[in-house]
Scaffold this motif. Structure first.
Motif, PDB file in Angstrom:
ATOM      1  N   GLU A 110      -9.977   9.448  -5.205  1.00 14.01           N
ATOM      2  CA  GLU A 110      -9.049  10.346  -5.918  1.00 14.01           C
ATOM      3  C   GLU A 110      -9.582  10.676  -7.312  1.00 14.01           C
ATOM      4  O   GLU A 110      -9.447  11.804  -7.783  1.00 14.01           O
ATOM      5  N   VAL A 161      -2.478   8.034  -6.770  1.00 12.37           N
ATOM      6  CA  VAL A 161      -2.899   9.436  -6.882  1.00 12.37           C
ATOM      7  C   VAL A 161      -2.569   9.949  -8.282  1.00 12.37           C
ATOM      8  O   VAL A 161      -3.399  10.592  -8.935  1.00 12.37           O
ATOM      9  N   ASP A 162      -1.360   9.644  -8.730  1.00 12.51           N
ATOM     10  CA  ASP A 162      -0.971  10.089 -10.076  1.00 12.51           C
ATOM     11  C   ASP A 162      -1.851   9.427 -11.129  1.00 12.51           C
ATOM     12  O   ASP A 162      -2.234  10.070 -12.120  1.00 12.51           O
ATOM     13  N   ARG A 200      -6.617  -6.197  -5.676  1.00 12.67           N
ATOM     14  CA  ARG A 200      -6.693  -7.093  -4.524  1.00 12.67           C
ATOM     15  C   ARG A 200      -6.685  -6.351  -3.187  1.00 12.67           C
ATOM     16  O   ARG A 200      -6.669  -6.999  -2.131  1.00 12.67           O
ATOM     17  N   CYS A 201      -6.693  -5.001  -3.217  1.00  9.53           N
ATOM     18  CA  CYS A 201      -6.683  -4.230  -1.969  1.00  9.53           C
ATOM     19  C   CYS A 201      -7.901  -3.313  -1.933  1.00  9.53           C
ATOM     20  O   CYS A 201      -7.900  -2.259  -2.591  1.00  9.53           O
ATOM     21  N   SER A 209      -9.046  -1.264   0.327  1.00 12.80           N
ATOM     22  CA  SER A 209      -8.760   0.065   0.880  1.00 12.80           C
ATOM     23  C   SER A 209      -8.128   0.970  -0.171  1.00 12.80           C
ATOM     24  O   SER A 209      -8.549   2.114  -0.370  1.00 12.80           O
ATOM     25  N   CYS A 210      -7.132   0.456  -0.862  1.00 12.68           N
ATOM     26  CA  CYS A 210      -6.452   1.262  -1.887  1.00 12.68           C
ATOM     27  C   CYS A 210      -7.381   1.494  -3.072  1.00 12.68           C
ATOM     28  O   CYS A 210      -7.337   2.563  -3.698  1.00 12.68           O
ATOM     29  N   CYS A 245       0.824  -1.222   0.000  1.00 16.06           N
ATOM     30  CA  CYS A 245       0.000   0.000   0.000  1.00 16.06           C
ATOM     31  C   CYS A 245       0.853   1.264   0.000  1.00 16.06           C
ATOM     32  O   CYS A 245       0.525   2.246  -0.663  1.00 16.06           O
ATOM     33  N   ASP A 246       1.931   1.240   0.791  1.00 23.61           N
ATOM     34  CA  ASP A 246       2.795   2.422   0.829  1.00 23.61           C
ATOM     35  C   ASP A 246       3.352   2.735  -0.557  1.00 23.61           C
ATOM     36  O   ASP A 246       3.441   3.896  -0.961  1.00 23.61           O
ATOM     37  N   GLN A 267       1.409   6.675  -3.716  1.00 22.65           N
ATOM     38  CA  GLN A 267       1.795   7.780  -4.592  1.00 22.65           C
ATOM     39  C   GLN A 267       1.352   7.517  -6.019  1.00 22.65           C
ATOM     40  O   GLN A 267       0.833   8.420  -6.694  1.00 22.65           O
ATOM     41  N   ALA A 268       1.521   6.292  -6.442  1.00 30.13           N
ATOM     42  CA  ALA A 268       1.208   5.985  -7.840  1.00 30.13           C
ATOM     43  C   ALA A 268      -0.281   6.076  -8.117  1.00 30.13           C
ATOM     44  O   ALA A 268      -0.685   6.561  -9.179  1.00 30.13           O
ATOM     45  N   HIS A 284      -2.320  -4.227  -7.708  1.00 30.87           N
ATOM     46  CA  HIS A 284      -2.485  -4.004  -6.273  1.00 30.87           C
ATOM     47  C   HIS A 284      -3.913  -3.531  -5.956  1.00 30.87           C
ATOM     48  O   HIS A 284      -4.525  -3.984  -4.990  1.00 30.87           O
ATOM     49  N   ARG A 325     -10.648   1.812  -2.895  1.00 28.76           N
ATOM     50  CA  ARG A 325     -11.571   2.867  -2.485  1.00 28.76           C
ATOM     51  C   ARG A 325     -10.878   4.229  -2.567  1.00 28.76           C
ATOM     52  O   ARG A 325     -11.435   5.206  -3.030  1.00 28.76           O
ATOM     53  N   ARG A 326      -9.669   4.246  -2.103  1.00 21.58           N
ATOM     54  CA  ARG A 326      -8.886   5.491  -2.165  1.00 21.58           C
ATOM     55  C   ARG A 326      -8.723   5.951  -3.614  1.00 21.58           C
ATOM     56  O   ARG A 326      -8.817   7.148  -3.914  1.00 21.58           O
TER      57      ARG A 326
END
Lengths: 205, 260
Positions: free
Chosen positions: B42, B11-12, B31-32, B34-35, B3-4, B8-9, B28, B37-38
């Motif tokens: 965005e 958002v871009d 299969r994630c 949370s990411c 996730c870390d 950044q990627a 990623h 949804r984020r």
């Protein structure tokens, strides 16, 4: 000097003409770049009068400093750098704009995710006004990164040249600015709700 | 990718950029939750900001601003064109001051030399200076310095241009007696009030004939309206003292004086 019609002359090639006192070249550069400079200043200040002053300051500097413009450099980047400096000076002089929120809080996206479509409504007129105010409420260095990259749709490299910092710095400011913006929008979309103070979500997928 | 790394990627990616490792980020996100949804948040934020950008795209500064700036540009160009003249003027003024200072020192030195050489016989004055000395008691003899004075200078300027005070004096002219000098010089009407003649030069000018009475020279009533050549005797202070017509034959005397 190149005798091409001015409409075919690039911004970079207009600069020596302006330095030599070519009135038409100055008018051409102004007509090409006035809207961009004005919009940037307007997004930064939120006040049309201040934006107009910034445009005037920028082009007064252009007419007097054109002779110092180094060939081979991007005139647009140079102009944006001047615009950025003029806008910041104006903001520092006035300080009559929206109060800045504390930007030391982290996270915010969990709250955004809890509301199914909190941002969708913002495409409407009142939503746009809310976004405008939220952008104005950002700290200055995040605000200019958001304005340059997300509103003026510049690349990180272009924004970095205008601001005078590293590309990585612009990128991190954009990311951080968007994070703060999301928090402000959630607060604005749900009246009475303070900006969430939630630590950044983390998963280990 | 964790996730870390994806943060950044994504958002871009949501901003429409094409970050390096695009496929890895997509994998990623798949299969994630949370990411993912984020990422969608965005994307919505990007759409919101684009809506704001579109809404303000038509904003432009007022037309009057262009007119103001163009006027400023014109002023600046005009100022820049005038700027190089100033230093030149300053340099010229400095040289003029230096030349004037040098002339004063030289004149002082020459005067001192003549005063201290009083026992030595003076050279014969030139014809024009001698004529002034002989014929005009009201004008003291020119100092020896004048005897080495300049040859006759040709001038095409009108007498009025040579001296405005002369014209004013002529306007105030009374019926004072006019003395015709041996060499043809006539004292100018206003010369009587000037300091004593010490030294000077003769300036040749063209004068319209009808103006000669103003300078103390009578003309026939039926004289033609044409310019005549005249010599004006100008004193050490730049003021004209006397005048004579060249056609009287005095030009020969001047020429002799100049050749000495």
């Amino acid at each position: 000097m190149d005798d091409s019609p001015l409409t075919l002359v690039g911004d970079d090639d207009l600069m020596p003409r302006i330095a030599a006192g070519d009135r038409a070249a100055f008018a051409e550069l102004y007509r090409r770049r006035r809207t961009e400079v004005y919009r940037f200043a307007l997004h930064m200040s939120g006040a049309p009068a201040a934006a107009e002053d910034v445009v005037q300051d920028v082009f007064v500097i252009v007419m007097s400093a054109a002779k110092r413009f180094r060939p081979g450099r991007s005139a647009v980047a140079w102009l944006r750098g001047i615009a950025r400096n003029c806008a910041r000076q104006r903001l520092e002089r006035d300080r009559t704009f929206l109060a800045l929120d504390d930007d030391t809080q982290g996270g915010g996206y969990e709250r955004l995710a809890l509301n199914p479509e909190p941002v969708a409504d913002l495409t409407k007129a009142e939503g746009i006004e809310r976004v405008r105010k939220a952008v104005l409420g950002l700290p200055l260095h995040y605000r200019e990164a958001i304005v340059l990259c997300d509103l003026e749709e510049m690349s990180y490299a272009e924004a970095a040249e205008a601001i005078g910092c590293a590309v990585g710095t612009v990128r991190s400011r954009v990311h951080r600015g968007r994070e703060l913006l999301a928090r402000k929008l959630i607060s604005a979309a749900v009246p009475g709700t303070a900006a969430p103070k939630v630590a950044g979500g983390r998963c280990f997928a | 990718m964790n996730c870390d790394q994806s943060l950044q990627a994504l958002v871009d990616l949501a901003r429409g950029a094409d970050p390096a490792g695009f496929d890895l980020v997509r994998a990623h996100l798949a299969r994630c939750p949370s990411c993912s949804r984020r990422f969608h948040d965005e994307q919505r934020l990007t759409a919101t900001l684009r809506a704001l950008a579109d809404a303000t795209a038509a904003n432009a500064p007022p037309q009057a601003l262009e007119a103001r700036l163009m006027a400023l540009f014109d002023q600046q160009v005009a100022a820049r064109e005038m700027a190089p003249i100033a230093p030149t003027k300053t340099r010229v003024a400095r040289w003029m001051q230096a030349a004037a200072a040098l002339a004063i020192v030289t004149a002082g030195a020459v005067t001192w030399l003549h005063v201290n050489r009083g026992a030595k016989p003076a050279e014969a004055p030139p014809a024009h200076a001698r004529s002034v000395q002989d014929a005009a008691p009201s004008m003291p003899a020119p100092a020896p310095a004048a005897r080495t004075a300049q040859p006759v200078r040709q001038a095409t300027a009108s007498p009025a241009a040579a001296s405005r005070s002369q014209r004013r004096a002529a306007g105030r002219a009374t019926n004072a007696p006019r003395t015709v000098l041996a060499e043809g010089f006539v004292p100018l009407p206003g010369a009587a009030g000037l300091p004593d003649f010490d030294h000077g030069e003769i300036v040749r000018v063209d004068i319209p004939l009808p103006r000669l009475p103003l300078y103390g020279i009578d003309i026939p009533p039926d004289a033609a309206d044409k310019p005549v050549m005249a010599d004006v005797l100008v004193g050490q202070d730049g003021q004209p003292r006397a005048i004579r017509l060249v056609t009287t034959g005095s030009d020969e005397a001047i020429r002799k004086g100049s050749n000495r």
